[in-house]
Enzyme design. Structure first.
Site, PDB file in Angstrom:
ATOM      1  N   GLY A 386       0.818  -1.206   0.000  1.00 23.59           N
ATOM      2  CA  GLY A 386       0.000   0.000   0.000  1.00 23.59           C
ATOM      3  C   GLY A 386       0.852   1.257   0.000  1.00 23.59           C
ATOM      4  CB  SER A 387      -0.085   4.709   1.000  1.00 21.57           C
ATOM      5  OG  SER A 387      -1.285   4.686   0.260  1.00 21.57           O
ATOM      6  CB  ALA A 388       4.233   1.661   3.423  1.00 25.05           C
TER       7      ALA A 388
END
Length: 691
Positions: A386-388
């Site tokens: 994800g956005s990590a």
């Protein structure tokens, strides 16, 4: 001067010849006399010397090296055990082994539950060979080779004949079964479980009557911290198991014996060469009948070298407990919603040195209602992050020139022809690079992907097709790999996954998914290396689990001298301007500390501000499949970070796969992050105070 006559010269010549012959006669007489002395007086002694075989050597195993944590607390040690071994001479016959078994059976106990029907028949055959062989006709013998004849003879032994063995005879059979497994001049363990001091003493006192038998102090692995970190330490084979068959050739070319214990997983396998030690080499001289007439130690044995880990076991235990506690709370609070949630994984690393401080994986077994330590999943299992990973996306945008620092995009849903609408969790309006990281804008990352693919229209005309250059895949992935995403971290471990790298389709929508961590899968170890590289001003260092290799110690109260130190190894410096990395660092700081940062509710409080943490949150949609069939839509929750942000000394990555989907966010990734920061500063700041 008066000349001698020819007659006088002829008279002197026979005299000289006679003198020479006389001397030769004396010499031959002495030689014959000496041969007589050798033959008659010392013949027997010299014959024994002649009858001796050539000298052979055997190698005796030594204790394996120990493993300590960063505070020099014992993680893996050796428990001393008594053992009875057998080293047969060359060409020893079954009858001789039976004699040894009988003598040994009077001195030790032996389990008999594993002797087979064939073992009993072989014993009966040796005891009654003439009787059994008579059961074969001469015609049968003519048609059979020795092995076939032996097997047929065993078949002719009746069940009744082997049904009434006494307990003592069964013990002899069990011992002989072990003796038969031994290779020539190679020590084989006959018994190393429950050997009592009394048995050890009795065997030691009777070694002269037990050719090939020895009583030694053996060892077994012990784990003072029990299961903590044990699955990453790995395993070794047992003495009876020896070297796995598929690896025998590989090890035996390096001086191993078939029954040697070797590391077969984890650190035990990776550091096998230093942990194994140097065997003691003994040279034996034996007669043709197998009697040992002399032995000499030609190479002194040396215990294996010790490892000092980068792992702090007190901190490791705390991280393990944090993962277990937060998993338990989350599952108990919403058991049905989180019915596919079983794992939580976390890695903590020093971003400047690559020293791994804790590597934890915890798996909840719902059937047994217990947790299983699965730290290896941090290196093996890959998940959508994800956005990590948006820090890498922004840096790829800077370096490729498709955005500039301070670039603004209007965060509104984008619709590409033939694809579903793509947007952020809400329309965020105009955002620059800082806000894109702080508020986790998907649309900002979409525009970076579109522009790298050759689409320069802004705002993008919704509903139209997008221009797309397939080379954008390789370009963006090359940037990500500089951080360790999709590449090996080069950890000192036998195996690590490079993640799951999807095929690069001619589809701009999938590159947009890639840019927000919704396409390729990465391990937790890769994520911690990625965030460490950002924290470390773009220097990617090799993570490692072993800090030092030490020479074996002569005492138990202190470690040996340093044999080799595992220093910091820089794998690469990302090909990006430092000012770009500083901007992402600032964006990460805002995520944790500034209003509307996606992690500010958990790390922007007074308690956590003191740690000065920075990082990035992540949520990835991740369908749950069983046997290829989708069972449910779930989410992966991730979190990466480091602290303090102005001088990082620790970095962490967390993955919690397959949580339930709900309107409200599940804070398990945040609460694990809070716990790790608390545990780190509590553990290591306290240590510094004590120092």
């Amino acid at each position: 001067m008066v000349k001698k006559s020819k007659k006088e010269n002829r008279e002197k010549l026979p005299f000289r010849l006679n003198l020479l012959f006389f001397i030769m006669f004396i010499m031959f007489s002495l030689l014959i006399l000496q041969l007589g002395v050798v033959q008659i007086l010392k013949g027997e002694a010299f014959q024994k010397e002649i009858d001796r075989t050539i000298r052979d050597t055997t190698k005796v195993p030594v204790p394996r090296g120990k493993i300590y944590d960063s505070d020099h607390k014992l993680v893996v040690g050796n428990t001393p055990l008594y053992a009875i071994t057998y080293t047969p001479a060359k060409g020893l016959q079954a009858e001789e082994r039976l004699k040894v078994a009988k003598k040994l059976a009077s001195l030790i106990s032996m389990k008999t539950n594993k002797i087979s029907e064939r073992d009993k028949k072989e014993y009966f055959y040796l005891k009654n060979k003439k009787k059994v062989v008579k059961r074969l006709s001469e015609k049968e013998k003519e048609k059979l080779d020795d092995t076939e004849e032996y097997n047929l003879a065993l078949e002719r032994i009746t069940d009744k004949e082997i049904s009434n063995f006494s307990d003592q005879e069964k013990k002899i059979i069990a011992i002989k079964k072990e003796l038969d497994k031994a290779y020539s001049l190679t020590p084989h363990i006959i018994k190393n479980e429950d050997v009592s001091p009394e048995e050890y003493a009795r065997v030691s006192e009777n070694l002269n009557d037990l050719p090939g038998i020895n009583a030694i102090a053996d060892w077994d692995r012990e784990y003072p911290f029990k299961e903590t970190f044990q699955n990453l330490v790995g395993n070794i084979t047992s003495e009876k198991q020896g070297i796995p068959k598929d690896k025998q050739e590989q090890f035996m070319t390096r001086g191993y014996s078939r029954n040697d214990r070797v590391g077969i997983s984890g650190l035990e396998e990776y550091y096998e060469d230093v942990l194994r030690g140097r065997k003691e080499v003994i040279q034996y001289t034996t007669t043709k009948d197998g009697t040992t007439v002399g032995s000499e130690i030609v190479v002194e044995g040396e215990a294996g070298k010790d490892l000092v880990l980068t792992i702090n076991m007190e901190f490791q235990k705390k991280v393990d407990n944090i993962l277990r506690d937060e998993l338990k709370k989350t599952i108990q609070k919403h058991p049905y919603q989180h019915r596919y949630l079983t794992d939580a994984i976390a890695v903590v690393m020093n971003p400047k040195t690559g020293e791994l401080l804790a590597v934890s994986g915890q798996t909840y077994d719902r059937e047994k209602n217990k947790f299983i330590d699965t730290g290896y999943k941090a290196l093996h299992d890959a998940h959508l992050p994800g956005s990590a990973i948006k820090g890498a996306t922004v840096l790829a945008g800077y370096e490729s020139g498709v955005i500039v620092p301070g670039q603004v995009f209007n965060d509104q849903t984008i619709t590409i022809k033939g694809s579903p609408p793509k947007g952020s969790y809400s329309n965020l309006g105009p955002v620059n690079d800082y806000l894109a990281l702080r508020r986790s804008s998907n649309v900002y990352m979409f525009y970076i992907a579109l522009k790298m693919g050759g689409e320069n229209r802004y705002p993008f005309p919704n509903g139209s097709g997008a221009r797309f250059d397939l080379a954008a895949w390789d370009k963006m992935r090359s940037y990500f790999q500089q951080f360790g995403l999709g590449a090996k971290t080069r950890i000192d471990y036998p195996y690590e996954s490079i993640g799951v790298i999807g095929k690069k389709p001619f589809n701009p929508g999938l590159l947009m998914d890639y840019a927000i961590g919704q396409f390729d899968n990465y391990t937790t170890l890769q994520l911690v290396q990625y965030v460490s590289t950002i924290a470390n001003d773009g220097y990617r260092v090799r993570p490692h689990l072993v800090k030092e290799i030490r020479n074996p110690s002569m005492t138990d109260d202190r470690l040996g001298s340093v044999y080799r130190s595992q220093g910091t190894e820089v794998l690469n410096r990302v090909d990006m301007d430092l000012s770009y990395i500083k901007r992402v660092q600032e964006g990460f700081r805002q995520v944790y500390n500034e209003p509307r940062g996606t992690a500010v509710n958990y790390f922007g409080t007074a308690k956590y501000r003191k740690y000065k943490a920075a990082g990035k949150t992540g949520t990835a949609e991740n369908a749950y499949y069983v046997d290829g069939e989708m069972k449910a839509n779930t989410e992966n929750l991730s979190l990466v970070g480091y602290a303090p942000y102005d001088d990082p000394e620790m970095a962490f990555a967390i993955i919690v796969p397959h949580t339930g989907i709900a309107t409200g966010k599940h804070p398990i990734n945040f609460t694990i992050g809070q716990g790790i920061l608390d545990a780190y500063f509590e553990t290591f700041k306290q240590e510094k105070k004590q120092q």
